[in-house]
Design a protein around this motif. Structure first.
Motif, PDB file in Angstrom:
ATOM      1  N   PRO A 116      -2.064  -2.079   7.023  1.00  0.00           N
ATOM      2  CA  PRO A 116      -1.604  -2.983   8.091  1.00  0.00           C
ATOM      3  C   PRO A 116      -0.114  -2.818   8.370  1.00  0.00           C
ATOM      4  O   PRO A 116       0.638  -2.268   7.550  1.00  0.00           O
ATOM      5  CB  PRO A 116      -1.902  -4.375   7.511  1.00  0.00           C
ATOM      6  N   ASN A 117       0.313  -3.300   9.526  1.00  0.00           N
ATOM      7  CA  ASN A 117       1.702  -3.209   9.942  1.00  0.00           C
ATOM      8  C   ASN A 117       2.517  -4.300   9.233  1.00  0.00           C
ATOM      9  O   ASN A 117       2.263  -5.499   9.412  1.00  0.00           O
ATOM     10  CB  ASN A 117       1.786  -3.382  11.469  1.00  0.00           C
ATOM     11  N   GLY A 118       3.498  -3.885   8.414  1.00  0.00           N
ATOM     12  CA  GLY A 118       4.302  -4.833   7.648  1.00  0.00           C
ATOM     13  C   GLY A 118       5.110  -5.772   8.516  1.00  0.00           C
ATOM     14  O   GLY A 118       5.273  -6.961   8.206  1.00  0.00           O
ATOM     15  N   LYS A 119       5.618  -5.274   9.654  1.00  0.00           N
ATOM     16  CA  LYS A 119       6.419  -6.101  10.550  1.00  0.00           C
ATOM     17  C   LYS A 119       5.572  -7.220  11.156  1.00  0.00           C
ATOM     18  O   LYS A 119       5.983  -8.382  11.185  1.00  0.00           O
ATOM     19  CB  LYS A 119       7.016  -5.228  11.644  1.00  0.00           C
ATOM     20  N   ASP A 120       4.377  -6.862  11.636  1.00  0.00           N
ATOM     21  CA  ASP A 120       3.479  -7.872  12.203  1.00  0.00           C
ATOM     22  C   ASP A 120       3.088  -8.914  11.155  1.00  0.00           C
ATOM     23  O   ASP A 120       2.933 -10.100  11.467  1.00  0.00           O
ATOM     24  CB  ASP A 120       2.216  -7.203  12.759  1.00  0.00           C
ATOM     25  N   LEU A 121       2.946  -8.447   9.931  1.00  0.00           N
ATOM     26  CA  LEU A 121       2.572  -9.346   8.839  1.00  0.00           C
ATOM     27  C   LEU A 121       3.659 -10.393   8.603  1.00  0.00           C
ATOM     28  O   LEU A 121       3.383 -11.603   8.509  1.00  0.00           O
ATOM     29  CB  LEU A 121       2.330  -8.525   7.573  1.00  0.00           C
ATOM     30  N   LEU A 122       4.909  -9.968   8.525  1.00  0.00           N
ATOM     31  CA  LEU A 122       6.023 -10.888   8.298  1.00  0.00           C
ATOM     32  C   LEU A 122       6.202 -11.853   9.460  1.00  0.00           C
ATOM     33  O   LEU A 122       6.442 -13.047   9.266  1.00  0.00           O
ATOM     34  CB  LEU A 122       7.313 -10.098   8.062  1.00  0.00           C
ATOM     35  N   ILE A 123       6.073 -11.334  10.682  1.00  0.00           N
ATOM     36  CA  ILE A 123       6.198 -12.206  11.857  1.00  0.00           C
ATOM     37  C   ILE A 123       5.099 -13.252  11.851  1.00  0.00           C
ATOM     38  O   ILE A 123       5.331 -14.431  12.166  1.00  0.00           O
ATOM     39  CB  ILE A 123       6.152 -11.356  13.156  1.00  0.00           C
ATOM     40  N   GLY A 124       3.888 -12.839  11.491  1.00  0.00           N
ATOM     41  CA  GLY A 124       2.763 -13.769  11.452  1.00  0.00           C
ATOM     42  C   GLY A 124       2.967 -14.893  10.447  1.00  0.00           C
ATOM     43  O   GLY A 124       2.538 -16.030  10.679  1.00  0.00           O
ATOM     44  N   ILE A 125       3.639 -14.593   9.322  1.00  0.00           N
ATOM     45  CA  ILE A 125       3.878 -15.604   8.286  1.00  0.00           C
ATOM     46  C   ILE A 125       5.031 -16.531   8.663  1.00  0.00           C
ATOM     47  O   ILE A 125       4.975 -17.743   8.443  1.00  0.00           O
ATOM     48  CB  ILE A 125       4.164 -14.923   6.929  1.00  0.00           C
ATOM     49  N   LEU A 126       6.084 -15.977   9.262  1.00  0.00           N
ATOM     50  CA  LEU A 126       7.321 -16.724   9.465  1.00  0.00           C
ATOM     51  C   LEU A 126       7.430 -17.380  10.838  1.00  0.00           C
ATOM     52  O   LEU A 126       8.159 -18.370  10.991  1.00  0.00           O
ATOM     53  CB  LEU A 126       8.526 -15.797   9.248  1.00  0.00           C
ATOM     54  N   VAL A 127       6.755 -16.832  11.855  1.00  0.00           N
ATOM     55  CA  VAL A 127       6.920 -17.329  13.225  1.00  0.00           C
ATOM     56  C   VAL A 127       5.652 -18.058  13.671  1.00  0.00           C
ATOM     57  O   VAL A 127       4.601 -17.435  13.843  1.00  0.00           O
ATOM     58  CB  VAL A 127       7.222 -16.173  14.204  1.00  0.00           C
ATOM     59  N   PRO A 128       5.712 -19.389  13.865  1.00  0.00           N
ATOM     60  CA  PRO A 128       4.528 -20.135  14.320  1.00  0.00           C
ATOM     61  C   PRO A 128       4.138 -19.760  15.756  1.00  0.00           C
ATOM     62  O   PRO A 128       4.972 -19.765  16.653  1.00  0.00           O
ATOM     63  CB  PRO A 128       4.969 -21.595  14.233  1.00  0.00           C
ATOM     64  N   LYS A 129       2.864 -19.435  15.934  1.00  0.00           N
ATOM     65  CA  LYS A 129       2.319 -19.130  17.261  1.00  0.00           C
ATOM     66  C   LYS A 129       0.936 -19.758  17.354  1.00  0.00           C
ATOM     67  O   LYS A 129       0.150 -19.678  16.416  1.00  0.00           O
ATOM     68  CB  LYS A 129       2.204 -17.625  17.485  1.00  0.00           C
ATOM     69  N   LEU A 130       0.645 -20.362  18.501  1.00  0.00           N
ATOM     70  CA  LEU A 130      -0.675 -20.963  18.704  1.00  0.00           C
ATOM     71  C   LEU A 130      -0.966 -20.985  20.191  1.00  0.00           C
ATOM     72  O   LEU A 130      -0.123 -21.391  20.991  1.00  0.00           O
ATOM     73  CB  LEU A 130      -0.696 -22.393  18.149  1.00  0.00           C
ATOM     74  N   SER A 131      -2.152 -20.519  20.546  1.00  0.00           N
ATOM     75  CA  SER A 131      -2.549 -20.497  21.950  1.00  0.00           C
ATOM     76  C   SER A 131      -3.895 -21.203  22.100  1.00  0.00           C
ATOM     77  O   SER A 131      -4.607 -21.435  21.121  1.00  0.00           O
ATOM     78  CB  SER A 131      -2.651 -19.054  22.461  1.00  0.00           C
ATOM     79  N   SER A 132      -4.232 -21.535  23.335  1.00  0.00           N
ATOM     80  CA  SER A 132      -5.509 -22.195  23.595  1.00  0.00           C
ATOM     81  C   SER A 132      -6.690 -21.310  23.214  1.00  0.00           C
ATOM     82  O   SER A 132      -7.757 -21.803  22.857  1.00  0.00           O
ATOM     83  CB  SER A 132      -5.602 -22.582  25.072  1.00  0.00           C
ATOM     84  N   ARG A 133      -6.483 -20.007  23.245  1.00  0.00           N
ATOM     85  CA  ARG A 133      -7.564 -19.072  22.925  1.00  0.00           C
ATOM     86  C   ARG A 133      -7.895 -19.055  21.438  1.00  0.00           C
ATOM     87  O   ARG A 133      -9.015 -18.734  21.029  1.00  0.00           O
ATOM     88  CB  ARG A 133      -7.170 -17.655  23.387  1.00  0.00           C
TER      89      ARG A 133
END
Length: 543
Positions: free
Chosen positions: A247-264
Motif C-alpha cells: 500500500p501507499n505509505g503517504k495515503d496511509l498516513l493521511i488517512g490516519i491523521l486527516v479526518p474526511k467524511l462524505s455522504s457516499r
C-alpha cells in the motif's frame, strides 16, 4: 481483705479467656462469625473460584491496622512499576481485544476499505480509543468491586429490569456468536477448497466448546496463551497480506491523521464505529479482570491492578487497531474505486483477493482463510466465556461450567446451523443476514453502556474508585455519540426494510417501548426520576 490470685474477687477479667468461654457456650454447629464475605461467595455465583485465580505476587505493603501514621498515609499509594507484575496481569485485555477482531469487524473493515479507501482510518483509530475508554471502565468496575457487571446489575435493578437486561445481553451475544461461527465456517470452507460446506464448518466450530472446557482444566494462564497464539496468527496473516499488496505509505498516513467524511461513505463510517462496542464484551471484561488475586479491601492493591490492566488493555487494543488497519488498507489498495467494491463481503472476499493479487509463494486466498479462521475460533470461544458470565451473573445459577457452556453454545449453534443450511448457496443472502445481525447488536448497546456508566459513577458501589465529574462527562458524551450513531444505523436500515402501515405501526410501538426502557435506565436513581415518581404518586393520591 484482698482476693487471692486466681480468685473470683475484684481482679480484672482476662479478655482472651472471656472470648473462649463465650465460644464454648455456642452450639457446636454454629460457625464463628466471619466478616470476609466467604459465606456470601459460597451462596453466590462468582466469575472465578479462589483456587482458579492467578497470584500476582503483590507485596503486602503497609497495613493501616497497625496504627502507624506513615502506613496510613501511604496505604493508598501505588507500588513502583514492575515489568514482572505487568506480565502477570497480562491476559484479560487480550481476551477482551478479540471482540475488536471478530469476523463481523473484519467484514466492516474490508467494506470500509473497498468503498472509502483509506479515508476512514482516522475514524477507526478514534473509534478504537472510544472502545478502550469503555473497556477500561468495565475493568475498573470488576477490579474495584470484585464482582462483574452482570452480578452488579442483578443487585442494582428490580427483578423485571434485571430480566430484561439479561434477555438483551443474551440476544446480543447470540447475534455476535452467529457472525463469529459463520466466519469460522467460511474460513474452513476456503481452507478445504470448498469440500466442506458451510453447515459442516458450523458443526466443526461448535466443537470449540469442548476445547474451551478442556483448556480451562489447565488454568487461566494456559487459556490466555492459546488466545495469544490466535491473535499472533491473525497479526502475521494480515501483516503478510499488507506487505504483499504494497500500500501507499503517504495515503496511509493521511488517512490516519486527516479526518474526511462524505455522504457516499457515511454508511461505512457508521459501520466502523458500530463495530467497536460489542455489548457482551463489556460484561466479559468486567469478569476477566477478576482472574487475578486482588484484595478489594486494600486500596493500594486495587490501584496497582488498575494501573497494570490499563497498560495491558491499551497495548492489546493498539495491536487490534493495527490488525484492523491491515485489513482495511489491503482492500482499499485492491478494490477502492473498482466496480467490485460494493459487492465484497466476508463470503467472497478471499476469492476477490486471489483474483486481484494472485498466488505468489503462498496464495493470498489461504492467508486470508487462516487469519479469518483464527478470528472466528478465538471470538467464538470468548463468546462461550461471556455467555457463562452473563447467565451466571444475572440469574445466579450455580451450574457446573460444562453445563453452562453447553447451554450457552446451544443458544448460538442451533440457529446458526439453520442459517448455514438456508444461506449456503447465496453470498448476497449472507450479506443481508449480516446486516440484520449488526442491527440486532446495535439495539443492545445502551443496555450494556448505560448500566456500566451508572454503576462506576456510584460511590456506594465503587467507594473511592468511582469516576469523577469530568470522567463522567466524557463517558456520557462517548455513550451518547455511540448510541446516536447506532440510532442512525437503525433508522437507515428500517427505513429501507419496513413497508406497509401495519409494519410501520408495530415498529413505532417497539421504538416507544425501547426508548422508554433506555430513558428509565438513564434516569433511575437521579433526582429528576425521584421528582417524577413523587409527582405521579401525588397526582394519584389527589384523585
Amino acid at each position: 481483705m484482698a482476693a487471692p490470685a486466681g480468685g473470683a474477687g475484684d481482679a480484672a477479667p482476662d479478655p482472651a479467656r472471656a472470648v473462649e468461654e463465650a465460644r464454648a457456650l455456642l452450639p457446636a454447629s454454629a460457625p464463628a462469625p466471619d466478616y470476609d464475605d466467604d459465606d456470601d461467595e459460597d451462596l453466590e455465583e462468582r466469575a472465578y473460584e479462589a483456587a482458579e485465580k492467578v497470584i500476582v505476587s503483590i507485596s503486602d505493603g503497609p497495613d493501616p491496622a497497625d496504627g502507624d501514621d506513615a502506613a496510613l498515609c501511604s496505604s493508598s499509594s501505588t507500588p513502583p512499576f514492575s515489568w514482572r507484575k505487568l506480565w502477570l496481569f497480562t491476559g484479560p485485555g487480550f481476551l477482551m481485544s478479540i471482540a475488536f477482531l471478530d469476523p463481523g469487524n473484519l467484514e466492516g473493515d474490508l467494506q470500509a476499505g473497498a468503498v472509502a479507501g483509506d479515508t476512514l482510518l482516522w475514524l477507526l483509530m478514534w473509534a478504537t480509543a472510544m472502545g478502550l475508554l469503555v473497556q477500561l471502565l468495565a475493568a475498573r468496575l470488576g477490579v474495584a468491586t470484585g464482582r462483574h457487571l452482570a452480578e452488579l446489575c442483578r443487585d442494582e435493578y428490580p427483578d423485571w429490569a434485571r430480566r430484561a437486561l439479561w434477555l438483551m445481553a443474551e440476544v446480543a451475544m447470540v447475534g455476535a456468536d452467529i457472525q463469529e461461527v459463520i466466519g469460522s465456517a467460511i474460513a474452513i470452507k476456503i481452507l478445504s477448497r470448498g469440500y466442506l460446506p458451510l453447515w459442516a464448518g458450523v458443526v466443526i466450530t461448535a466443537l470449540d466448546c469442548f476445547i474451551f472446557l478442556w483448556l480451562e482444566n489447565y488454568g487461566v494462564r494456559k487459556l490466555e496463551a492459546v488466545f495469544a497464539f490466535l491473535i499472533a496468527t491473525m497479526a502475521v496473516s494480515f501483516a503478510w497480506m499488507f506487505t504483499d499488496t504494497k500500500p501507499n505509505g503517504k495515503d496511509l498516513l493521511i488517512g490516519i491523521l486527516v479526518p474526511k467524511l462524505s455522504s457516499r461513505t457515511i454508511r461505512q463510517a457508521v459501520g466502523v464505529v458500530g463495530c467497536v462496542i460489542m455489548p457482551h464484551n463489556v460484561f466479559l471484561h468486567s469478569a476477566l479482570v477478576q482472574s487475578r488475586k486482588i484484595d478489594q479491601n486494600k486500596e493500594y492493591q486495587v490501584r496497582e491492578a488498575l494501573r497494570y490492566y490499563s497498560i495491558e488493555s491499551t497495548i492489546a487494543l493498539a495491536i487490534s487497531f493495527m490488525i484492523n488497519l491491515f485489513v482495511t488498507t489491503v482492500f482499499a489498495k485492491g478494490f477502492y474505486g473498482s466496480k467490485e467494491a460494493g459487492n465484497i463481503g466476508l463470503e467472497n472476499a478471499g476469492q476477490y483477493l486471489q483474483e486481484k493479487f494472485g498466488g505468489g509463494f503462498f496464495p493470498i486466498l489461504y492467508i486470508w482463510g487462516i487469519g479469518l479462521l483464527a478470528a472466528g475460533q478465538s471470538s467464538t470461544i470468548t463468546g462461550t466465556y461471556a455467555g457463562q458470565f452473563i447467565m451466571g451473573g444475572f440469574l445466579n445459577l450455580r451450574l457446573k461450567k460444562w453445563v453452562r457452556a453447553l447451554i450457552t453454545r446451544s443458544f448460538a449453534i442451533v440457529p446458526t446451523i439453520i442459517v448455514a443450511l438456508f444461506f449456503n448457496t447465496s453470498d448476497s443472502a449472507l450479506d443481508v443476514l449480516n446486516e440484520w445481525l449488526n442491527v440486532l447488536q446495535s439495539i443492545q448497546i445502551p443496555f450494556a453502556l448505560i448500566p456500566l456508566i451508572t454503576l462506576v459513577s456510584k460511590e456506594h458501589v465503587m467507594g473511592v474508585f468511582k469516576i469523577g465529574p469530568n470522567t463522567q462527562a466524557v463517558t456520557w458524551t462517548v455513550a451518547t455519540l455511540l448510541i446516536t450513531i447506532n440510532g442512525y444505523l437503525l433508522m437507515d436500515f428500517f427505513s429501507s426494510e419496513i413497508r406497509g402501515p401495519l409494519s410501520g405501526s408495530l415498529l413505532c410501538v417497539a421504538v416507544l417501548i425501547y426508548a422508554s426502557f433506555v430513558l428509565y435506565l438513564i434516569l433511575r436513581g437521579t433526582e429528576l426520576s425521584e421528582k417524577i415518581v413523587k409527582a405521579i404518586h401525588n397526582s394519584f393520591s389527589l384523585q
